[in-house]
Design a protein around this motif. Structure first.
Motif, short mmCIF file in Angstrom:
data_model
loop_
_atom_site.label_atom_id
_atom_site.label_comp_id
_atom_site.label_asym_id
_atom_site.label_seq_id
_atom_site.Cartn_x
_atom_site.Cartn_y
_atom_site.Cartn_z
N LEU A 145 -66.80 -24.15 -58.14
CA LEU A 145 -67.14 -24.73 -56.84
C LEU A 145 -67.21 -26.24 -56.94
CD1 LEU A 145 -70.09 -22.35 -55.85
CD2 LEU A 145 -67.71 -22.19 -55.12
N CYS A 146 -67.02 -26.91 -55.80
CA CYS A 146 -67.23 -28.34 -55.77
C CYS A 146 -68.73 -28.62 -55.89
CB CYS A 146 -66.65 -28.95 -54.48
SG CYS A 146 -67.51 -28.45 -53.00
N ASN A 147 -69.09 -29.84 -56.14
CA ASN A 147 -70.48 -30.20 -56.38
C ASN A 147 -71.39 -29.83 -55.21
OD1 ASN A 147 -72.59 -31.21 -57.92
ND2 ASN A 147 -72.39 -33.25 -57.05
N ASP A 148 -70.93 -30.08 -53.98
CA ASP A 148 -71.75 -29.77 -52.80
C ASP A 148 -72.02 -28.28 -52.67
OD1 ASP A 148 -71.83 -32.44 -52.14
OD2 ASP A 148 -70.22 -32.31 -50.64
N ARG A 149 -71.00 -27.46 -52.85
CA ARG A 149 -71.18 -25.99 -52.75
C ARG A 149 -72.05 -25.48 -53.89
NH1 ARG A 149 -67.13 -22.58 -50.98
NH2 ARG A 149 -68.68 -20.99 -51.29
N PHE A 150 -71.87 -26.03 -55.09
CA PHE A 150 -72.69 -25.64 -56.22
C PHE A 150 -74.16 -25.98 -55.96
CE2 PHE A 150 -74.73 -26.52 -60.31
CZ PHE A 150 -74.57 -25.30 -60.92
N SER A 151 -74.42 -27.18 -55.47
CA SER A 151 -75.79 -27.61 -55.17
C SER A 151 -76.40 -26.74 -54.08
CB SER A 151 -75.82 -29.07 -54.74
OG SER A 151 -75.40 -29.89 -55.80
N PHE A 152 -75.61 -26.39 -53.06
CA PHE A 152 -76.09 -25.51 -52.00
C PHE A 152 -76.50 -24.16 -52.56
CE2 PHE A 152 -74.97 -22.00 -49.15
CZ PHE A 152 -75.87 -22.22 -48.13
N SER A 153 -75.63 -23.56 -53.39
CA SER A 153 -75.93 -22.25 -53.98
C SER A 153 -77.17 -22.32 -54.86
CB SER A 153 -74.74 -21.75 -54.81
OG SER A 153 -73.65 -21.49 -53.98
N ARG A 154 -77.28 -23.35 -55.66
CA ARG A 154 -78.44 -23.52 -56.53
C ARG A 154 -79.73 -23.61 -55.72
NH1 ARG A 154 -78.07 -28.62 -60.04
NH2 ARG A 154 -78.57 -29.51 -58.03
N ARG A 155 -79.68 -24.36 -54.64
CA ARG A 155 -80.85 -24.52 -53.76
C ARG A 155 -81.22 -23.18 -53.12
NH1 ARG A 155 -78.81 -28.79 -51.70
NH2 ARG A 155 -77.89 -27.75 -49.92
N GLU A 156 -80.23 -22.45 -52.62
CA GLU A 156 -80.49 -21.16 -51.95
C GLU A 156 -81.02 -20.12 -52.93
OE1 GLU A 156 -80.26 -20.36 -48.57
OE2 GLU A 156 -80.21 -22.55 -48.51
N LEU A 157 -80.63 -20.22 -54.19
CA LEU A 157 -81.11 -19.29 -55.20
C LEU A 157 -82.52 -19.63 -55.67
CD1 LEU A 157 -77.87 -18.87 -57.28
CD2 LEU A 157 -79.01 -17.13 -55.90
N GLY A 158 -83.02 -20.78 -55.26
CA GLY A 158 -84.38 -21.17 -55.64
C GLY A 158 -84.45 -21.77 -57.04
N LEU A 159 -83.31 -22.21 -57.55
CA LEU A 159 -83.30 -22.83 -58.89
C LEU A 159 -83.73 -24.28 -58.78
CD1 LEU A 159 -79.93 -21.34 -60.16
CD2 LEU A 159 -82.24 -20.54 -60.64
N CYS A 160 -84.39 -24.77 -59.77
CA CYS A 160 -84.89 -26.15 -59.74
C CYS A 160 -83.75 -27.14 -59.93
CB CYS A 160 -85.91 -26.35 -60.85
SG CYS A 160 -87.36 -25.32 -60.68
N ASN A 161 -83.90 -28.28 -59.31
CA ASN A 161 -82.96 -29.36 -59.53
C ASN A 161 -83.19 -29.97 -60.90
OD1 ASN A 161 -81.76 -29.14 -57.02
ND2 ASN A 161 -83.26 -30.48 -56.07
N PRO A 162 -82.14 -30.37 -61.61
CA PRO A 162 -82.36 -31.00 -62.91
C PRO A 162 -83.05 -32.35 -62.75
CG PRO A 162 -80.04 -31.10 -62.28
CD PRO A 162 -80.74 -30.28 -61.24
#
Length: 163
Positions: A145-162
């Motif tokens: 995925l592109c960075n924006d889609r990856f960040s969106f998925s990570r956020r929706e999954l409840g994973l912490c930002n690095p």
């Protein structure tokens, strides 16, 4: 979780059609959330080669529908009744297959075991909903995925930002 609260189980299912370059098998993935908590996920190569994206999505969603029903039955042991559980899918043709009770010649080649999904939809235990591809969080397990889609998925999954 409070005893009197109502629970919502929701699942996201997606497929990377014929993504394996060696044998052309599809990779399917799913996420299941109980309320906002991720409780189950998987990503694996399908056992058979599918002939279309519709078939690949239908097979994957049917396989993961069994997992949804298992969680639903487990929760019944704790007196939690969920009703009809939604599965989010980004393929409208696969969703249509579950609602069409007439067996068309175009889908005769799909193995009978995969029509389990259609049966569970007709029993009102599972319900398939369309989710736009841009909002399909299961994409992160099936394709790059592109960075924006990856960040969106990570956020929706409840994973912490690095950090």
């Amino acid at each position: 979780y409070l005893a009197e609260c109502e629970f919502l189980l929701i699942s996201y299912s997606d497929v990377d059609y014929a993504g394996c370059r060696l044998d052309r098998k599809s990779t399917s993935s799913y996420y299941q959330f109980l309320e906002n908590c991720l409780v189950s996920w998987a990503s694996k190569k399908q056992h058979s080669i599918t002939l279309s994206t519709t078939e690949a999505e239908y097979v994957a969603t049917g396989s993961y529908g069994t997992q949804v029903l298992w969680i639903k039955h487990q929760l019944q042991d704790y007196h939690v009744n969920l009703g009809c559980v939604p599965i989010m899918c980004d393929n409208t043709s696969a969703i249509s297959l579950t609602k069409n009770l007439i067996q068309h010649f175009r889908i005769k080649y799909i193995e009978i075991r995969h029509h389990f999904l259609r049966d569970e939809v007709n029993k009102n235990k599972i319900e398939l909903h369309f989710v736009e591809t841009e909002k399909q969080i299961a994409d992160v397990l099936t394709k790059s995925l592109c960075n924006d889609r990856f960040s969106f998925s990570r956020r929706e999954l409840g994973l912490c930002n690095p950090p």
